[in-house]
Scaffold this motif. Structure first.
Motif, short mmCIF file in Angstrom:
data_model
loop_
_atom_site.label_atom_id
_atom_site.label_comp_id
_atom_site.label_asym_id
_atom_site.label_seq_id
_atom_site.Cartn_x
_atom_site.Cartn_y
_atom_site.Cartn_z
N PRO B 180 0.82 -1.22 0.00
CA PRO B 180 0.00 0.00 0.00
C PRO B 180 0.86 1.26 0.00
O PRO B 180 1.98 1.26 0.51
CB PRO B 180 -0.81 -0.11 1.29
CG PRO B 180 -0.21 -1.20 2.09
CD PRO B 180 0.68 -2.01 1.22
N LYS B 181 0.31 2.31 -0.58
CA LYS B 181 0.97 3.63 -0.50
C LYS B 181 0.55 4.27 0.82
O LYS B 181 -0.52 3.93 1.35
CB LYS B 181 0.51 4.49 -1.67
CG LYS B 181 0.93 3.94 -3.03
CD LYS B 181 0.48 4.90 -4.13
CE LYS B 181 0.82 4.35 -5.49
NZ LYS B 181 0.00 3.16 -5.81
N PRO B 182 1.36 5.21 1.34
CA PRO B 182 1.01 5.80 2.64
C PRO B 182 -0.42 6.34 2.70
O PRO B 182 -1.09 6.21 3.72
CB PRO B 182 2.03 6.93 2.80
CG PRO B 182 3.21 6.48 2.02
CD PRO B 182 2.66 5.71 0.85
N VAL B 185 -3.40 3.80 3.70
CA VAL B 185 -3.61 3.19 5.02
C VAL B 185 -3.77 4.27 6.08
O VAL B 185 -3.29 5.39 5.93
CB VAL B 185 -2.44 2.26 5.46
CG1 VAL B 185 -2.27 1.09 4.52
CG2 VAL B 185 -1.14 3.03 5.63
N LEU B 187 -2.91 4.86 10.13
CA LEU B 187 -2.14 4.31 11.25
C LEU B 187 -2.92 4.63 12.52
O LEU B 187 -3.25 5.79 12.77
CB LEU B 187 -0.75 4.96 11.29
CG LEU B 187 0.05 4.74 12.58
CD1 LEU B 187 0.33 3.26 12.82
CD2 LEU B 187 1.36 5.52 12.55
N LEU B 245 -1.86 7.75 6.99
CA LEU B 245 -0.41 7.74 7.19
C LEU B 245 0.29 8.88 6.44
O LEU B 245 1.25 9.48 6.94
CB LEU B 245 0.17 6.39 6.78
CG LEU B 245 1.67 6.20 7.03
CD1 LEU B 245 2.03 6.38 8.50
CD2 LEU B 245 2.13 4.82 6.55
N ARG B 249 2.65 11.85 8.03
CA ARG B 249 3.94 12.25 7.44
C ARG B 249 3.96 13.75 7.15
O ARG B 249 4.88 14.45 7.55
CB ARG B 249 4.16 11.45 6.15
CG ARG B 249 5.44 11.79 5.41
CD ARG B 249 5.42 11.22 4.00
NE ARG B 249 4.34 11.84 3.22
CZ ARG B 249 3.81 11.31 2.12
NH1 ARG B 249 4.22 10.15 1.67
NH2 ARG B 249 2.85 11.93 1.47
#
Lengths: 96, 435
Positions: B180-182, B185, B187, B245, B249
């Motif tokens: 998966p790319k950030p 998903v 977190l 996610l 970031r």
């Protein structure tokens, strides 16, 4: 009513870990992390504060890893080698 | 061990164990690998579990001693500013009566362990503390079993079911689905907070066996696309907060600080006061929606549950999709084994079943919802802030006329660039993303 915020070290202290002697996380090229990585998101998005900035490098404190995988896919350089800990090692949820 | 099984299952969570129960029941030689010390050791959800889907696998789950924490009789939704918030809830006696166990809370460490034990009783072999590190392929390139981290750890199987969850280094290594790319998903971090059962009864206004869920949105995620939940267990509360996610970031937020701030919120603090944190854990949730779902089966393999990125983000449903997909995978495998055709074609019954079920229908219905949330960060910052200010103003009795207060609120909204037109457009777009 409010209580003092818990530090991450104290939170991790609540958990049950079976720590392997060998790390399941590795910076592929540690040099790149200091010289080429802008932002270094691993330093703040890791929920277990595994990655810490030292004087000249980023240290990997794999012992407290919660095994979410975030560092692996959010690393801008895809510079983190990420395996599962060996069978039965790593975190063991008590409640889940 | 160079042994041959009909089916090898990677992961002893709800998807893998549902499949194992159905397969073992049908007399099919099944092995389940679990990397944790015990099933559940690595698993996490809110955790609300849906009785309907569990009953489809184990009709007698209550008699079998399913470790239920509390039966949910009320669902609350909160929309919070930094200092306050709106609350709406729905309680119905039907959920304590004829629809009891519609939704229950569980602790995954206990539940998954119990669930795996039921599969074992039916005849499946469940092997914990074992990581699957690679796949076996036959001469035609089909998946033909797994390689475990144990010495001589190759296990051949006619069919392999990937039910190894969303975080899968095995997927990355073997390419059975994409990493998966950030932004695909969330977190989430979660704490289990211990409180005496009678204190929970009082604070949530419920009987001993009954529970409440609260889904919490607003400024608590500090402008990030995310959500928090507070669920009642028998003698503990589950408190979790998560966000996209990519937002973590880009906003440079620390998950453990976010959950600590949440604990201080005036809507939360009195409910968890005096509680003792027992555990702090983290996990991903699949947020890519319908369009991120990988190819769900191929020659010699199928993918189910979180591993297949099956998750209904709007209703926070995951483990029911996992149990349902695990069951459907098992049914398709049984057909394929009967026909002695475990090719992609032979396993196609899985795709048909999923497409025909609530699993893919719901995900398709909400396919634009993730993008809507991700693109409207005002939902987690300025909007709940202004909504809070508006209520604050209206509820403050200070001699200012209501007309004047309304004018003030509209002024605030316009200053925050939330004209009525924009609010209407936001509502319309939101509706369109889920209709």
């Amino acid at each position: 009513m409010t209580t003092k915020p818990m530090k991450i070290e104290d939170k991790l202290f609540l958990d049950r870990f079976k720590v392997d002697t060998e790390s399941h996380l590795r910076l592929v090229d540690g040099e790149k992390c200091v010289k080429e990585c802008e932002g270094q998101p691993c330093l703040y998005l890791c929920p277990a504060n595994v990655y810490r900035l030292e004087v000249d490098r980023i240290s990997v404190n794999y012992e407290g890893c919660l095994e979410c995988g975030s560092c692996r896919i959010a690393c801008p350089l895809l510079n983190i080698e990420w395996r599962f800990p060996k069978g039965g090692f790593g975190i063991a949820h008590k409640f889940g | 061990m160079k042994e041959t099984f009909d089916v090898a299952i990677v992961g002893a969570g709800p998807a893998g164990i549902s499949a194992a129960c159905i397969l073992a029941e049908a007399g099919i030689k099944t092995i389940v690998f679990e990397r944790g010390e015990y099933p559940g050791a690595k698993n996490l959800s809110g955790a609300v579990l849906y009785g309907h889907n569990l009953a489809q696998v184990l009709p007698d789950y209550i008699e079998r001693g399913c470790p239920v924490e509390r039966n949910i009789v009320e669902s609350r939704i909160w929309y919070l500013s930094k200092d306050g918030g709106y609350s709406i809830g729905y309680r119905d006696r039907i959920f304590a009566g004829e629809r009891k166990f519609n939704a229950v809370t569980v602790g995954r460490a206990k539940f998954d362990r119990w669930f795996a034990e039921q599969a074992r009783k039916k005849g499946a072999l469940v092997v914990p503390a074992t990581v699957v590190v690679d796949l076996l392929r036959n001469e035609r390139g089909w998946v033909a079993g797994v390689v475990t981290g144990r010495a001589d750890g190759e296990v051949q199987a006619k069919v392999t079911l990937f039910a190894d969850g969303i975080n899968s280094p095995l997927a990355r290594k073997t390419g059975f689905r994409a990493e998966p790319k950030p932004e695909q998903v969330s977190l989430a971090v979660k704490e289990c907070i211990e409180l005496p059962a009678e204190v929970i009864d009082q604070r949530f206004n419920v009987g001993r066996e009954e529970g409440v869920t609260a889904e919490i949105l607003g400024e608590i995620t500090e402008g990030m696309d995310g959500i928090a939940v507070l669920y009642t267990n028998r003698s503990s509360l589950s408190l979790a907060i998560g966000a996209n996610l990519a937002d973590f970031r880009d906003h440079k937020k620390k998950p453990y600080e976010l959950i600590e701030q949440l604990k201080q919120h005036p809507m939360l603090a009195p409910l968890i006061a005096g509680g003792k944190s027992l555990e702090y854990i983290a996990h991903w949730l699949p947020e890519g929606g319908y369009d991120a779902i990988p190819k769900l089966y191929g020659d010699g393999y199928l993918i189910a549950g979180d591993s297949a990125l099956l998750f209904n983000a709007l209703h926070r449903e995951g483990n029911n999709l996992a149990m349902a997909s695990g069951k459907m995978a098992a049914e398709a495998i049984i057909e394929a084994l009967k026909r002695d055709d475990c090719s992609r074609r032979g396993l196609a019954g899985y795709g048909d079943r999923l497409a025909d079920s609530f699993v893919l229908k719901d995900m398709k219905k909400y396919r634009r919802f993730g993008k809507f949330r991700y693109e409207h960060k005002e939902l987690y910052g300025p909007l709940p802030h202004l909504a809070g200010e508006a209520a604050r103003e209206m509820l403050t009795v200070n001699g200012v006329s209501k007309k004047q207060k309304q004018k003030l609120i509209m002024q605030h909204l316009r200053q925050g660039k939330f004209g009525l037109l924009r609010l209407a457009r936001l509502a319309w777009q939101g509706w369109r993303s889920v209709k």
